[in-house]
Design a protein around this motif. Structure first.
Motif, PDB file in Angstrom:
ATOM      1  N   GLY A 401      23.899 -16.728 -26.265  1.00  0.00           N
ATOM      2  CA  GLY A 401      23.871 -16.550 -24.821  1.00  0.00           C
ATOM      3  C   GLY A 401      23.866 -17.874 -24.074  1.00  0.00           C
ATOM      4  O   GLY A 401      24.534 -18.012 -23.035  1.00  0.00           O
ATOM      5  N   VAL A 402      23.138 -18.851 -24.597  1.00  0.00           N
ATOM      6  CA  VAL A 402      23.102 -20.168 -23.975  1.00  0.00           C
ATOM      7  C   VAL A 402      24.499 -20.788 -23.971  1.00  0.00           C
ATOM      8  O   VAL A 402      24.904 -21.429 -22.999  1.00  0.00           O
ATOM      9  CB  VAL A 402      22.087 -21.083 -24.701  1.00  0.00           C
ATOM     10  CG1 VAL A 402      22.213 -22.538 -24.248  1.00  0.00           C
ATOM     11  CG2 VAL A 402      20.672 -20.581 -24.469  1.00  0.00           C
ATOM     12  N   LYS A 403      25.246 -20.612 -25.047  1.00  0.00           N
ATOM     13  CA  LYS A 403      26.597 -21.171 -25.119  1.00  0.00           C
ATOM     14  C   LYS A 403      27.503 -20.577 -24.028  1.00  0.00           C
ATOM     15  O   LYS A 403      28.334 -21.290 -23.452  1.00  0.00           O
ATOM     16  CB  LYS A 403      27.195 -20.931 -26.500  1.00  0.00           C
ATOM     17  CG  LYS A 403      26.563 -21.769 -27.599  1.00  0.00           C
ATOM     18  CD  LYS A 403      27.397 -21.781 -28.867  1.00  0.00           C
ATOM     19  CE  LYS A 403      27.446 -20.437 -29.546  1.00  0.00           C
ATOM     20  NZ  LYS A 403      28.175 -20.482 -30.836  1.00  0.00           N
ATOM     21  N   VAL A 404      27.329 -19.292 -23.743  1.00  0.00           N
ATOM     22  CA  VAL A 404      28.117 -18.666 -22.686  1.00  0.00           C
ATOM     23  C   VAL A 404      27.777 -19.287 -21.332  1.00  0.00           C
ATOM     24  O   VAL A 404      28.658 -19.591 -20.523  1.00  0.00           O
ATOM     25  CB  VAL A 404      27.874 -17.140 -22.665  1.00  0.00           C
ATOM     26  CG1 VAL A 404      28.510 -16.513 -21.426  1.00  0.00           C
ATOM     27  CG2 VAL A 404      28.433 -16.496 -23.923  1.00  0.00           C
ATOM     28  N   ALA A 406      26.519 -22.273 -20.786  1.00  0.00           N
ATOM     29  CA  ALA A 406      26.994 -23.654 -20.763  1.00  0.00           C
ATOM     30  C   ALA A 406      28.496 -23.726 -20.516  1.00  0.00           C
ATOM     31  O   ALA A 406      28.988 -24.601 -19.780  1.00  0.00           O
ATOM     32  CB  ALA A 406      26.646 -24.337 -22.082  1.00  0.00           C
ATOM     33  N   ALA A 407      29.230 -22.807 -21.112  1.00  0.00           N
ATOM     34  CA  ALA A 407      30.691 -22.795 -20.934  1.00  0.00           C
ATOM     35  C   ALA A 407      31.085 -22.430 -19.511  1.00  0.00           C
ATOM     36  O   ALA A 407      32.207 -22.738 -19.074  1.00  0.00           O
ATOM     37  CB  ALA A 407      31.321 -21.815 -21.923  1.00  0.00           C
ATOM     38  N   SER A 408      30.157 -21.802 -18.784  1.00  0.00           N
ATOM     39  CA  SER A 408      30.433 -21.394 -17.392  1.00  0.00           C
ATOM     40  C   SER A 408      30.026 -22.446 -16.385  1.00  0.00           C
ATOM     41  O   SER A 408      30.318 -22.306 -15.186  1.00  0.00           O
ATOM     42  CB  SER A 408      29.684 -20.091 -17.079  1.00  0.00           C
ATOM     43  OG  SER A 408      29.999 -19.063 -18.001  1.00  0.00           O
ATOM     44  N   ALA A 409      29.332 -23.491 -16.851  1.00  0.00           N
ATOM     45  CA  ALA A 409      28.797 -24.491 -15.915  1.00  0.00           C
ATOM     46  C   ALA A 409      29.900 -25.379 -15.334  1.00  0.00           C
ATOM     47  O   ALA A 409      30.967 -25.544 -15.928  1.00  0.00           O
ATOM     48  CB  ALA A 409      27.771 -25.357 -16.652  1.00  0.00           C
TER      49      ALA A 409
END
Length: 409
Positions: A401-404, A406-409
């Protein structure tokens, strides 16, 4: 052998001071309506009623009570027609079992490399040692900054990962409430993935700088290991009261003073003033002084919620649809790992009202556009003390979930 013996002696000494929860029971109400939630809310300020799940419409509340207060609690809840039932017969038995498990894992552990021990909870000193090892192993990637000290003199360390200038930043906070141990390994695992598993996560470092405040409340966190498993607050003295501590996550200058300002014995005491706690002031100052922060993630436990601002109002933030879309995508990624599904939504309407929180300060005052709070799954008699066996699967799924995010930042 000598080191193991010293550790056992130290643990035995600390056990003498550890608060016993022998005979404490946990009562659970029926699922509450809006009216029942409002009637139950005043009990939250009374020391005889230790809420482990706060009252909210559409869910049951849970209350831990001592043996001498059991009759009072049971009678009060029955008079309110809340159908209380005992869901934990003796909290003390489970707390002692957890302590025994932790001791055994410490003694038996054989450390290999720099990876954090994801099969057990780390003390504040062990977290510090791990941070030092990571900084030494990856000097071109990792820097460690002292951003302040706690009331008792423990250092607030921020670990920064950066492989180049001019990028957006992602800030990860954990351990702001002492008893919420599970958040710390969730943050440690993210740090570990971005260093030890660099090949798989290179894109996340190429796109963003990362900042980790692994233990935002080191005094309260340490006290929950040495003296009282369910300690939540800081350890600062309060004028005119024998009760110690302020809830650091009610102490930020964002809608401060709406909740818990007068009762120093309350777990949600907001302090004598905004930023009365050096821990919250240090974090606030660091966030305000750090440019280009695009995302703020804070780990709490427990409940299984993935939320975004606000906590102090049911009004929605300007980019609520974007926040919800990202949270739903993160939730789908999490669910794909082990099947666990978080409840997603704005904090106030999804969990309960909270005022003066770092989450809302990061969004409103600092202007970080993507702000999320994880309430990790619970475990144990009160939800705050899951067995060590739940750590690894929980942090693995949360990382997805954190990776998602981060990819949206």
């Amino acid at each position: 052998m000598k080191a193991a013996l010293c550790l056992l002696l130290a643990l035995a000494g600390s056990a003498l001071a550890y608060k016993s929860y022998s005979g404490y029971q946990v009562l659970q109400t029926k699922v509450l309506s809006h009216e029942e939630t409002a009637r139950l809310a005043p009990l939250m300020s009374r020391p005889e009623f230790y809420f482990t799940v706060n009252p909210a419409p559409g869910r049951a509340a849970s209350i831990m009570v001592s043996p001498e207060n059991f009759a009072l609690a049971s009678t009060t809840l029955n008079r309110m027609r809340l159908s209380p039932k005992v869901i934990v017969e003796d909290v003390g038995v489970i707390v002692e079992s957890e302590r025994s498990e932790l001791q055994q894992l410490r003694v038996a552990e054989k450390k290999e490399g720099r990876a954090p021990a994801l099969d057990r909870f780390l003390t504040f000193e062990e977290v510090e040692a791990y941070v030092n090892e990571v900084a030494a192993a990856f000097p071109s990637l990792v820097t460690v900054e002292n951003i302040g000290s706690s009331t008792e003199g423990r250092t607030l360390w921020v670990v920064k990962l950066s492989n180049g200038a001019g990028k957006k930043g992602i800030f990860v906070e954990s351990g702001i409430h002492g008893r919420e141990w599970l958040g710390v390994p969730a943050a440690l695992n993210a740090l570990n993935e971005l260093t030890e598993n660099l090949a798989a996560n290179q894109a996340l470092l190429d796109a963003n700088d990362w900042y980790f405040l692994l233990v935002a409340n080191p005094d309260g966190y340490s006290f929950s290991f040495t003296d009282d498993r369910f300690w939540r607050k800081t350890r600062s003295p309060n004028a005119g009261s024998t009760c110690l501590g302020t809830d650091p996550n009610r102490n930020f200058d964002i809608s401060w003073g709406t909740e818990g300002t007068t009762d120093a014995c309350s777990d949600t005491f907001a302090g004598a003033a905004a930023y009365s706690e050096p821990e919250s002031k240090a974090l606030a100052d660091f966030l305000a002084a750090t440019p280009n922060l695009a995302a703020f993630i804070t780990f709490h436990s427990f409940g299984g919620f993935l939320t975004y601002p606000y906590g102090y109002t049911t009004d929605l933030p300007a980019n609520a649809q974007q926040l919800d879309d990202i949270a739903q995508a993160a939730n789908s990624a999490i669910q794909a790992v082990n099947g666990f599904q978080y409840t997603v939504g704005p904090f106030a309407s999804t969990v309960y009202f909270s005022y003066g929180a770092s989450r809302d300060y990061a969004y409103d005052t600092v202007g970080i556009p993507l702000v999320f709070q994880f309430e990790l799954p619970g475990g144990g008699p009160n939800g705050f003390d899951p067995p060590a066996s739940l750590i690894a699967p929980t942090v693995a799924e949360v990382w997805e979930g954190v990776k998602v995010i981060a990819a949206s930042a």
